[in-house]
Design a protein around this motif. Structure first.
Motif, PDB file in Angstrom:
ATOM      1  N   GLN A 161      -1.034   4.753  -2.028  1.00  9.00           N
ATOM      2  CA  GLN A 161      -1.095   3.316  -1.756  1.00  9.00           C
ATOM      3  C   GLN A 161      -0.039   2.920  -0.729  1.00  9.00           C
ATOM      4  OE1 GLN A 161      -3.502   1.321  -2.738  1.00  9.00           O
ATOM      5  NE2 GLN A 161      -2.617  -0.385  -1.626  1.00  9.00           N
ATOM      6  N   ARG A 165      -0.905   1.171   2.863  1.00  4.61           N
ATOM      7  CA  ARG A 165      -0.261  -0.081   3.307  1.00  4.61           C
ATOM      8  C   ARG A 165       0.397   0.108   4.670  1.00  4.61           C
ATOM      9  NH1 ARG A 165       1.677  -0.538  -2.031  1.00  4.61           N
ATOM     10  NH2 ARG A 165       3.666   0.295  -1.340  1.00  4.61           N
ATOM     11  N   ARG A 168      -2.089   0.304   7.528  1.00  7.93           N
ATOM     12  CA  ARG A 168      -2.705  -0.992   7.834  1.00  7.93           C
ATOM     13  C   ARG A 168      -1.763  -1.942   8.566  1.00  7.93           C
ATOM     14  NH1 ARG A 168      -5.180  -0.314   2.283  1.00  7.93           N
ATOM     15  NH2 ARG A 168      -7.342   0.193   2.738  1.00  7.93           N
ATOM     16  N   SER A 169      -0.493  -1.606   8.627  1.00  7.30           N
ATOM     17  CA  SER A 169       0.459  -2.534   9.257  1.00  7.30           C
ATOM     18  C   SER A 169       1.357  -1.855  10.295  1.00  7.30           C
ATOM     19  CB  SER A 169       1.312  -3.194   8.168  1.00  7.30           C
ATOM     20  OG  SER A 169       2.047  -2.211   7.455  1.00  7.30           O
TER      21      SER A 169
END
Length: 198
Positions: A161, A165, A168-169
């Motif tokens: 996870q 994250r 995605r950023s």
């Protein structure tokens, strides 16, 4: 600039999409967790010869290539051992020369980003290597990803996870400078101080 935007920001010269190296003690666990992520090819190449790993990266047609190979691991280990007084300057210089030769001949590919899983749980010198000695040359290309909060494995948190994250950023950033412009200066980067005045 993250993975949701499907941008191509590859400075690796790989011919592949954006190339991301996942490092840290739980990198393997994080990589396994994203194997079915759309648009991502997760490559377990950390134990392969760098030239074989570079070939696998170049062969990928995925927009995002995420792998577990730290192509500067031998250099970092020699740097750590130098400051722990377990290796000589000559040993570090030899590792630097070898890494530069691999990059120059295409037998290794500098990733566009390093994602460091749980940097706060990583051995201090390795954290200083990734986030300081390496990160000072393109700070936004070293992305810490904490898996220590929230539910997950018994070791604390979910590294998969955390990696999702981070992917995605990912921030837009200037590219890495050519390694031959900064890697030879590594012996002058002092752990615990590197990046403080740069």
């Amino acid at each position: 600039m993250g993975i949701d935007e499907w941008t191509f920001d590859s400075f690796s010269g790989s011919g592949a999409g954006t190339v991301v190296a996942v490092v840290g003690e739980r990198a393997d666990e994080a990589l396994t967790a994203i194997e079915r992520m759309p648009g991502v090819e997760a490559l377990a190449i950390g134990d392969l010869d760098p030239a074989v790993g570079a070939g696998r990266v170049r062969a990928s047609a995925a927009p995002w290539v995420v792998h577990d190979a730290d192509l500067l691991a031998h250099v970092a280990a020699s740097w750590i051992e130098l400051f722990d007084e377990r290796a000589t300057l000559g040993a570090l210089e030899a590792e630097v020369d070898d890494a530069l030769d691999r990059f120059a001949t295409g037998r290794a590919i500098m990733p566009d980003y390093y994602i460091v899983i749980d940097p706060d749980r990583t051995a201090t010198r390795w954290r200083h290597g990734w986030c300081g000695a390496l990160g000072r040359h393109a700070p936004r290309r070293i992305v810490p990803a904490s898996a220590t909060s929230g539910a997950g494995s018994a070791a604390g948190g979910d590294p998969g996870q955390a990696l999702r994250r981070a992917l995605r950023s990912l921030p837009a950033s200037r590219p890495w400078p050519d390694p031959d412009a900064w890697l030879p200066d590594l012996p002058f980067a002092i752990p615990d101080r590197v990046g403080l005045r740069d």
